[in-house]
Design a protein around this motif. Structure first.
Motif, short mmCIF file in Angstrom:
data_model
loop_
_atom_site.label_atom_id
_atom_site.label_comp_id
_atom_site.label_asym_id
_atom_site.label_seq_id
_atom_site.Cartn_x
_atom_site.Cartn_y
_atom_site.Cartn_z
N ALA A 1 -2.68 -7.32 -6.05
CA ALA A 1 -1.80 -7.86 -7.08
C ALA A 1 -0.55 -7.00 -7.25
O ALA A 1 0.57 -7.53 -7.37
CB ALA A 1 -2.55 -7.97 -8.41
N VAL A 2 -0.72 -5.69 -7.24
CA VAL A 2 0.44 -4.81 -7.41
C VAL A 2 1.38 -4.93 -6.22
O VAL A 2 2.61 -4.95 -6.38
CB VAL A 2 -0.02 -3.35 -7.61
N ARG A 3 0.84 -5.03 -5.03
CA ARG A 3 1.69 -5.18 -3.84
C ARG A 3 2.55 -6.43 -3.95
O ARG A 3 3.75 -6.41 -3.64
CB ARG A 3 0.83 -5.23 -2.58
N GLU A 4 1.95 -7.53 -4.39
CA GLU A 4 2.71 -8.77 -4.52
C GLU A 4 3.73 -8.67 -5.65
O GLU A 4 4.83 -9.24 -5.57
CB GLU A 4 1.75 -9.94 -4.76
N ALA A 5 3.37 -7.98 -6.72
CA ALA A 5 4.31 -7.80 -7.83
C ALA A 5 5.52 -6.99 -7.39
O ALA A 5 6.65 -7.28 -7.79
CB ALA A 5 3.61 -7.11 -9.00
N VAL A 6 5.30 -5.98 -6.57
CA VAL A 6 6.40 -5.17 -6.07
C VAL A 6 7.39 -6.03 -5.28
O VAL A 6 8.61 -5.88 -5.39
CB VAL A 6 5.88 -4.01 -5.19
N ALA A 7 6.85 -6.95 -4.47
CA ALA A 7 7.70 -7.76 -3.60
C ALA A 7 8.40 -8.89 -4.35
O ALA A 7 9.40 -9.42 -3.87
CB ALA A 7 6.85 -8.35 -2.47
N HIS A 8 7.90 -9.25 -5.53
CA HIS A 8 8.44 -10.41 -6.25
C HIS A 8 9.72 -10.05 -7.00
O HIS A 8 9.86 -8.97 -7.54
CB HIS A 8 7.38 -10.93 -7.23
N ARG A 9 10.63 -11.02 -7.03
CA ARG A 9 11.86 -10.89 -7.80
C ARG A 9 12.03 -12.11 -8.69
O ARG A 9 11.66 -13.22 -8.30
CB ARG A 9 13.09 -10.78 -6.87
N GLY A 10 12.61 -11.90 -9.87
CA GLY A 10 12.89 -13.01 -10.76
C GLY A 10 14.06 -13.83 -10.28
O GLY A 10 14.69 -13.54 -9.25
N GLU A 11 14.38 -14.89 -11.05
CA GLU A 11 15.46 -15.79 -10.64
C GLU A 11 16.79 -15.06 -10.50
O GLU A 11 17.60 -15.39 -9.64
CB GLU A 11 15.59 -16.93 -11.65
N GLY A 12 17.03 -14.07 -11.33
CA GLY A 12 18.28 -13.33 -11.24
C GLY A 12 18.21 -12.15 -10.29
O GLY A 12 19.16 -11.35 -10.22
N GLY A 13 17.11 -12.04 -9.56
CA GLY A 13 16.95 -10.94 -8.62
C GLY A 13 16.37 -9.69 -9.23
O GLY A 13 16.20 -8.67 -8.55
N GLU A 14 16.05 -9.74 -10.55
CA GLU A 14 15.51 -8.54 -11.19
C GLU A 14 14.07 -8.31 -10.73
O GLU A 14 13.33 -9.25 -10.47
CB GLU A 14 15.55 -8.67 -12.72
N PRO A 15 13.66 -7.04 -10.60
CA PRO A 15 12.29 -6.76 -10.15
C PRO A 15 11.27 -7.20 -11.18
O PRO A 15 11.50 -7.10 -12.39
CB PRO A 15 12.27 -5.24 -9.96
N THR A 16 10.14 -7.71 -10.70
CA THR A 16 9.07 -8.15 -11.60
C THR A 16 8.24 -6.96 -12.07
O THR A 16 7.84 -6.90 -13.23
CB THR A 16 8.17 -9.17 -10.88
N LEU A 17 7.98 -6.00 -11.19
CA LEU A 17 7.19 -4.82 -11.56
C LEU A 17 8.08 -3.83 -12.29
O LEU A 17 9.12 -3.39 -11.78
CB LEU A 17 6.60 -4.16 -10.31
N LEU A 18 7.66 -3.45 -13.50
CA LEU A 18 8.44 -2.52 -14.32
C LEU A 18 7.87 -1.11 -14.29
O LEU A 18 8.62 -0.13 -14.24
CB LEU A 18 8.47 -3.02 -15.76
N GLU A 19 6.54 -1.00 -14.35
CA GLU A 19 5.87 0.30 -14.35
C GLU A 19 4.63 0.23 -13.48
O GLU A 19 3.98 -0.82 -13.39
CB GLU A 19 5.47 0.71 -15.76
N LEU A 20 4.31 1.36 -12.87
CA LEU A 20 3.09 1.47 -12.08
C LEU A 20 2.31 2.68 -12.56
O LEU A 20 2.85 3.79 -12.64
CB LEU A 20 3.42 1.62 -10.59
N PHE A 21 1.04 2.46 -12.90
CA PHE A 21 0.11 3.54 -13.25
C PHE A 21 -0.86 3.69 -12.08
O PHE A 21 -1.46 2.71 -11.64
CB PHE A 21 -0.66 3.20 -14.52
N ALA A 22 -1.01 4.92 -11.59
CA ALA A 22 -1.89 5.15 -10.44
C ALA A 22 -2.63 6.46 -10.59
O ALA A 22 -2.06 7.46 -11.05
CB ALA A 22 -1.07 5.17 -9.14
N THR A 23 -3.91 6.44 -10.22
CA THR A 23 -4.61 7.71 -10.13
C THR A 23 -4.08 8.45 -8.91
O THR A 23 -3.48 7.86 -8.01
CB THR A 23 -6.13 7.50 -9.97
#
Length: 279
Positions: A39-61
């Motif tokens: 899910a995170v990988r796909e979120a990283v690749a996704h862009r909104g209609e205006g080209g803005e990134p969909t993923l805002l923050e990533l939490f990772a161990t």
């Protein structure tokens, strides 16, 4: 990767992410949690209609960041803020029993229903009165796999961004347009005006899916309406459809669950359209 920077479940950033488990806060912030590497990988690749990134923050161990270094690097390159967190922090935010160590905070990404209509869709899944989040996410995944052009969740259906829905979609949420909160009557009338035939999936339907396929009636633009697994579609919703279709049961099973029936119906339409050269 070093020592995790977020070690307290009570830190402001962790608290803000944890609140997104509740629908009211998701709606207020227009953000949701995507969990797990796919899910995170796909979120990283996704862009909104205006080209803005969909993923805002990533939490990772630290361990997950090392294992999925490519995802972390892509998230950074896309402009997301990356936080290395203790296992206890991830467990606090996660909605799963065994977290995979990656959590993304994402923007809402639903599409306006009018935009879907303007795209002249050939295959659409309409979820009417679907209340189970796991079913909703799985049907979305089936629609994506079958090559559907869009998914519509009516105003009587579950929240698209429920953590269980997001997990069940396994990343498909980011692959195709999804309209939410559309009244079922508006969904049907809009799709009909766009030249789409409406089929209601119901175990007691008057028309048999095999007969529809044999008659060659399924090759054109089609929208399937899927209802609640426990009680099906209300009579008033069935009445809106051009046909009410049942999936034939050739063995002794009492019925099919919603997601399985949806997969059968969507793939039948996709096959018919490809045979006719519509896709």
């Amino acid at each position: 990767m070093g020592t995790p920077e977020l070690i307290s479940p009570r830190s402001p950033r962790v608290t803000a992410a944890r609140r997104l488990a509740k629908r009211a806060f998701r709606g207020k912030e227009r953000r949701f949690i995507a969990e797990g590497p796919q899910a995170v990988r796909e979120a990283v690749a996704h862009r909104g209609e205006g080209g803005e990134p969909t993923l805002l923050e990533l939490f990772a161990t630290v361990e997950a960041a090392e294992r999925y270094a490519d995802i972390v690097a892509a998230a950074r390159a896309a402009g997301a803020r990356v936080h290395f967190a203790a296992d206890t922090v991830i467990a606090e935010v996660s909605q799963t029993v065994t977290p995979q160590g990656l959590l993304g905070v994402c923007r809402f990404l639903e599409s306006p229903f009018e935009d879907i209509l303007r795209s002249r869709p050939r295959l659409v899944a309409v979820l009417a009165h679907v209340r189970d989040p796991g079913n909703a996410g799985t049907v979305l995944r089936c629609a994506d796999a079958a090559g559907a052009d869009a998914v519509v969740l009516t105003d009587a259906s579950v929240d698209l961004y429920n953590p269980k829905s997001v997990r069940a979609s396994v990343g498909s949420l980011f692959h195709l347009p999804v309209a939410v909160g559309v009244p079922v009557e508006r969904a049907v009338h809009g799709l009909k005006e766009a030249g789409v035939r409406i089929l209601a999936a119901d175990g007691a339907g008057a028309d048999d899916l095999d007969d529809e396929l044999d008659a060659g009636t399924m090759g054109g633009p089609t929208a399937w309406i899927f209802g609640n697994e426990a009680w099906g579609l209300p009579a008033e919703t069935r009445a809106l459809a051009d046909a009410v279709v049942r999936v034939p049961i050739h063995g002794k099973a009492e019925s099919l669950n919603l997601a399985t029936a949806a997969a059968v119906c969507l793939y039948a339409s996709a096959r018919a359209q490809r045979t006719r050269g519509e896709r």
